[in-house]
Scaffold this motif. Structure first.
Motif, PDB file in Angstrom:
ATOM      1  N   MET A   1       0.930  -1.495   0.220  1.00 53.67           N
ATOM      2  CA  MET A   1       0.131  -0.132  -0.149  1.00 53.67           C
ATOM      3  C   MET A   1       0.759   1.130  -0.034  1.00 53.67           C
ATOM      4  SD  MET A   1      -3.163  -1.311   2.594  1.00 53.67           S
ATOM      5  CE  MET A   1      -4.487  -0.052   2.102  1.00 53.67           C
ATOM      6  N   ARG A   2       2.039   0.987   0.959  1.00 51.23           N
ATOM      7  CA  ARG A   2       2.652   2.405   0.580  1.00 51.23           C
ATOM      8  C   ARG A   2       3.725   2.392  -0.662  1.00 51.23           C
ATOM      9  NH1 ARG A   2       3.223   4.726   5.972  1.00 51.23           N
ATOM     10  NH2 ARG A   2       2.705   3.612   7.694  1.00 51.23           N
ATOM     11  N   ALA A   3       3.583   1.160  -0.457  1.00 49.30           N
ATOM     12  CA  ALA A   3       5.069   1.692  -2.319  1.00 49.30           C
ATOM     13  C   ALA A   3       3.900   2.140  -3.442  1.00 49.30           C
ATOM     14  CB  ALA A   3       5.387   0.326  -2.467  1.00 49.30           C
ATOM     15  N   ALA A   4       2.584   1.280  -3.041  1.00 52.57           N
ATOM     16  CA  ALA A   4       2.251   2.238  -4.785  1.00 52.57           C
ATOM     17  C   ALA A   4       1.667   3.038  -4.280  1.00 52.57           C
ATOM     18  CB  ALA A   4       0.317   1.085  -4.911  1.00 52.57           C
ATOM     19  N   ALA A   5       0.884   3.666  -3.292  1.00 47.22           N
ATOM     20  CA  ALA A   5       0.957   5.412  -2.898  1.00 47.22           C
ATOM     21  C   ALA A   5       2.466   5.882  -3.131  1.00 47.22           C
ATOM     22  CB  ALA A   5       0.704   5.552  -1.299  1.00 47.22           C
ATOM     23  N   ALA A   6       3.079   6.324  -2.440  1.00 49.54           N
ATOM     24  CA  ALA A   6       4.366   6.808  -3.515  1.00 49.54           C
ATOM     25  C   ALA A   6       4.412   6.390  -4.637  1.00 49.54           C
ATOM     26  CB  ALA A   6       5.611   6.177  -2.627  1.00 49.54           C
ATOM     27  N   PHE A   7       4.488   5.593  -4.944  1.00 47.93           N
ATOM     28  CA  PHE A   7       4.719   6.280  -6.998  1.00 47.93           C
ATOM     29  C   PHE A   7       3.388   6.574  -7.168  1.00 47.93           C
ATOM     30  CE2 PHE A   7       4.871   4.804 -11.198  1.00 47.93           C
ATOM     31  CZ  PHE A   7       5.889   4.285 -10.984  1.00 47.93           C
TER      32      PHE A   7
END
Ligand SMILES: Nc1ncnc2c1ncn2[C@@H]1O[C@H](COP(=O)(O)OP(=O)(O)OP(=O)(O)O)[C@@H](O)[C@H]1O
Ligand SMILES: [Mg+2]
Length: 509
Positions: A112-118
């Motif tokens: 979730m964090r990685a997708a959000a950052a991207f």
């Protein structure tokens, strides 16, 4: 420019078109239960539109990385810092490169964090780089969940915020969301509501059906038709697809998913030595870090047995000494007597021809029980010490060699390999110190408690990698194992010899 890409066929055989330009302005939601063909549909859409529009895929399972060979998508591994991901996302927009962000192997919160950052990185790109991009998010309910779950509130907010930006505010910035979900009821309402195009696949649950009917403006009975859809069949509706609900069958794809539905396949033929295969560890396992996924393991039986045998002699020992004729009780046992009994128990256990093929922990349990039965006093022998004695005993070393300086050094060196491998190491060291023939694969395997010659050779390779031995072959193909630290080497020995009667133990103590 109007480009109608071919998604598959309509009833009657005409091709089902999807207007890409319209899609960029009006977004798409795909829903269908697991196995209904959503990922296949997304792949068809991506393949057909790859030449027309830049694409970014948020891919929780790493399924879409196969697009890279055929269509040149850059694969971005999600296991990076958030700043790094945002930086990559920004450059993806500047250079208009299609990419797959693969989140395979990350835990849900990290995904979730990685997708959000991207997504945020793409959203925040400078205005001059607001070129159109199809942003495909598979398993969108994970990134925009309707309710909080097991993940931290912080991660949920971050991910939901990024998905809301994509679907609600992305259009002006050129971002066109295409999202797929198994469970419409689990997807945040505001995210789902921003799509104007729908492709509805097989749906079982009433609650999902009701949500679908609401979104599509159908009455609930009409939505019942989603229940009977076959895999790969979807009902299309929306400005980029059709003004009325239109059944379509999604066409074939060029690239394949990395994972596919499980297929039944025949089991392998019964293996001859299956227990041997399963219970004998490979040498590499000792160097592999242990990943703990579960709560602490239950206490091993050996620990419990060790504890029982520790408390028993004291508890059972009658006040005032031993009964006449009974073996003398723990309290009065001299250390020589104790040692003698332990050695006898050990010899008894290793004397069983099957002992070579039992695991050390099975032998250890047997040893503890028998030591108790013989009323050996004092603290039980620890597992490490037991293994060491078994190893020495299995090497077949005689008393004279056992007292030599070379043997003392061999024992020191053997500590550099794990307990399980010490027996094999000492067997070879003994052969070198006594200038005996190099033990055959069969003999080495037996000392390791296996029937597998292949494993024996791998053990030798492992010792060699550790810098403990040098293995070479003479002109007649016989093997020699040299121990540089011991300044000794075995005589050449035939590795393929079957020595059925090789001694497996002798009392070293
Ligand atoms: N139109 C189709 N033609 C041929 N095969 C298809 C079609 N649609 C799906 N399949 C096959 O069916 C299987 C399941 O499809 P897919 O992986 O797309 O399901 P899904 O809806 O994404 O499931 P999940 O939600 O579990 O990810 C795959 O092996 C896929 O190749
Ligand atoms: Mg899927």
């Amino acid at each position: 420019m109007q480009v109608g890409i071919d998604m598959g066929t309509l009833t009657g055989g005409a091709s089902a078109k999807l207007d890409i330009e319209e899609l960029l302005a009006t977004r798409l939601l795909v829903q269908g239960n697991s196995g209904s063909g959503k990922s296949h549909l997304l792949r068809r859409l991506l393949e057909q539109s790859a030449q027309w529009v830049q694409q970014v895929i948020i891919d929780p399972e790493g399924d879409f990385v196969t697009l890279s060979d055929r269509y040149g998508h850059v694969v971005v591994d999600g296991e990076r810092s958030e700043a790094e991901l945002a930086g990559i996302a920004d450059r993806i927009r500047r250079h208009r490169v299609s990419c797959v962000l693969t989140l395979e192997g990350l835990d849900v919160e990290q995904q979730m964090r990685a997708a959000a950052a991207f997504l945020n990185g793409m959203f925040d790109a400078d205005r001059e780089f607001w070129f159109p991009v199809l942003v495909v998010v598979d398993e969108a309910q994970m990134f925009a969940p309707a309710v909080g779950g097991d993940v931290s509130e912080d991660a949920r907010k971050m991910s939901l915020g990024a998905m809301t930006n994509l679907m609600c505010r992305g259009r002006k910035r050129g971002l066109a969301g295409v999202i797929a979900t198994q469970r419409l009821a689990k997807l945040a309402k505001n995210v789902a509501a921003e799509a104007s195009n729908f492709l509805m696949g097989r749906t079982f649950l009433d609650i999902d059906m009701a949500r679908a009917a609401d979104l599509l403006g159908m009455d609930r009975r009409q939505a019942e038709m989603f229940r009977d859809l076959q895999r790969g069949n979807f009902v299309a509706l929306g400005p980029a697809l059709s003004r009325r609900p239109l059944p379509i069958v999604i066409g074939d794809v060029e690239t394949s998913a990395r994972s596919s539905s499980p297929k039944l396949m025949p089991l392998p033929d019964a293996l001859p030595d299956v227990e041997d295969l399963i219970f004998t560890p490979d040498p590499e396992e000792f160097t592999r870090p242990i990943v703990r996924r579960a709560p602490p393991a239950p206490r091993p039986t050996t620990d419990i047995l060790a504890e029982l045998s520790r408390s028993t002699p004291a508890a059972m020992s009658p006040v005032g000494g031993s009964e006449p004729g009974a073996p003398s009780r723990g309290a009065e046992m001299s250390s020589e007597e104790r040692e003698e009994r332990l050695a006898a128990v050990l010899a008894e256990i290793l004397g069983d021809p099957q002992a070579a093929y039992r695991t050390d922990s099975v032998l250890y349990q047997e040893f503890l029980v028998r030591a108790r039965m013989r009323r050996v006093s004092g603290p039980p022998m620890p597992m490490g010490e037991f293994r060491r004695r078994v190893a020495i005993s299995r090497s077949g070393v005689d008393e004279e060699t056992a007292a030599s300086a070379g043997w003392a050094m061999a024992l020191d060196l053997s500590v550099r390999v794990s307990d399980d491998l010490q027996g094999v190491f000492l067997l070879l060291a003994k052969a070198a110190l006594l200038s005996e023939e190099c033990p055959s694969d069969h003999r080495i395997a037996k000392a390791y408690g296996t029937h597998s010659s292949r494993r024996a050779r791998r053990l030798l390779g492992y010792f060699e990698e550790q810098g403990l031995v040098v293995v070479h072959t003479d002109f007649s193909g016989k093997r020699i194992v040299a121990f540089p630290d011991l300044e000794a080497e075995t005589q050449p020995g035939d590795p393929n010899l079957l020595d059925v009667d090789a001694p497996t133990q002798s009392a070293a103590e």
